[in-house]
Design an enzyme around this catalytic site. Sequence first.
Site, short mmCIF file in Angstrom:
data_model
loop_
_atom_site.label_atom_id
_atom_site.label_comp_id
_atom_site.label_asym_id
_atom_site.label_seq_id
_atom_site.Cartn_x
_atom_site.Cartn_y
_atom_site.Cartn_z
N ASP A 240 38.01 42.87 30.51
CA ASP A 240 36.57 43.03 30.68
C ASP A 240 36.00 44.28 30.03
O ASP A 240 34.91 44.23 29.43
CB ASP A 240 36.19 42.96 32.16
CG ASP A 240 37.01 43.88 33.05
OD1 ASP A 240 37.85 44.66 32.54
OD2 ASP A 240 36.83 43.82 34.28
N MET B 241 40.92 42.61 34.63
CA MET B 241 42.26 42.92 34.16
C MET B 241 43.28 42.98 35.31
O MET B 241 42.92 43.03 36.47
CB MET B 241 42.26 44.25 33.41
CG MET B 241 41.44 44.23 32.12
SD MET B 241 41.45 45.81 31.25
CE MET B 241 43.16 45.90 30.69
N HIS B 242 44.53 43.00 34.91
CA HIS B 242 45.69 43.33 35.76
C HIS B 242 46.09 42.24 36.76
O HIS B 242 47.14 42.35 37.39
CB HIS B 242 45.47 44.63 36.55
CG HIS B 242 44.92 45.76 35.76
ND1 HIS B 242 45.52 46.22 34.62
CD2 HIS B 242 43.81 46.53 35.94
CE1 HIS B 242 44.81 47.24 34.13
NE2 HIS B 242 43.77 47.44 34.91
#
Length: 487
Positions: A239, A83-84
Amino acid sequence: MTEKTYLGFDLGTSGLRGLLVTADDTPIASFEAHYDTAQPHKGWSEQNPTDWIIACQAVARGLRDAAPQAWANIAGIGVSGHMHGAVLMDNAGQVVRPCILWNDTRSHAEAAALDAADQVRALSGNIVFPGFTAPKLMWVAKHEPDNFAKVAKVVLPAAFLNHWLTGDYVADMSDSAGTSWLDVGARDWSDKLLDAGGMRQDQMPRLVEGSQSAGTLRTDLARDWALTDTVHIAGGAGDNAAAACGAGVMKEGQGFISLGTSGVLLAARDRYKPDPATAVHTFCHAVPNRWYQMGVILAATDCLNWLSAVTQTAPAELTAELGDTLAAPGTLQFLPYLSGERTPHNDSQIRGSFIGLHASTTRADMTRAVLEGVAYALRDCFEALKSTGVDLTHVLALGGGTKSRLWVEMVATTLNLPLILPKSGDFGAALGAARLARCAATGCDPEAAMTAPAAEETIRPNADLVPAFDAAYHRYTRLYPAMKALL
């Protein structure tokens, strides 16, 4: 009649894994490919998105060679991703600069500024952490204005692969919830949040639920892979949401703990009930009308791997020195903040340390302290989750760290919470992505598709040692403010 199969890609920080399964989740074949992470400056962490495509092609070849008939019967593909990460793309669909990853801390000043802006926490449901996507773009705008000016779209790693697979810019809710641009309660991009971060709606991908179809496999790639262009590509997931789908963690009262590179304690929620002040993440789940909350520590097995590198001793050998019987906590304590910390401190600058070293300290003492320190940090996450109303009576235990039964019992005792070890098999993010692919391709009910794995063993807290670990945890909680005052 040929049985349809489903493919899950798990785009991890160190590599990409593909898992091919039947409609009842029976694994057929899996394959992995790896890539590097660049750290050009202290606190920076970047990857070249082209490497993900190369890895994806390698995994596709490996699966096709291993199971050609099952490969030919693929009906759906799902992608899980770390992520991110900020992938910046220009008007021609080209990547502008390397992806800034989730564990990159360069944008701590921008994160603090955005976090203090009006309505940002209220709309996003979260503290703005330096690892989130929005402050990364603010950093690029300030330090790389030429690159920022080229940005036509910003996508996360999973959405980047979705774009490569479909030709469309499309992302799911669970991944997008970690950007600080999404209204997590409304499950939509927020004009106010985008404006606060200096971004626009037209720079965002189209949103779908993770279990919905994001499109179909583009024709030229379908031809190269010897598949039809009717293969559905699921919205996919971040995830941890994908791991929850793989583990069947969907409803209130269900959760899992992950002892991986980082550490996660995740609980499914039937309603949206954020509490940003706790530094608990509140994100959309990968299926409609569900959310999840999690506490995150940035280093779990990474701490043991660090000690392994320093002592030049394999992690399994280090833990073997402790034996199989859980003992009372030692006097040596370890703060596992090797990369800063998220829950509950939101502190990218804090660093790890040993407290209480003495002349007779042994390598085994240090290993025990590292394992205990990670357990106490996960207890921090558990306490934060409980303050938001999460009620867990047991959780699944996942991740590489669960290979140490001693560590699992230590965590169970520290949290005073039974941990369930599932039977061996595939039930992580790759399976979750494959399950999302099946939902997207067939329209099946996500609640029915996302079932929990069978239990191998339940590790219960050591009742005789719960008071000792509780006392040691409370000593541990006094160390962060003391260490913070020294930095």
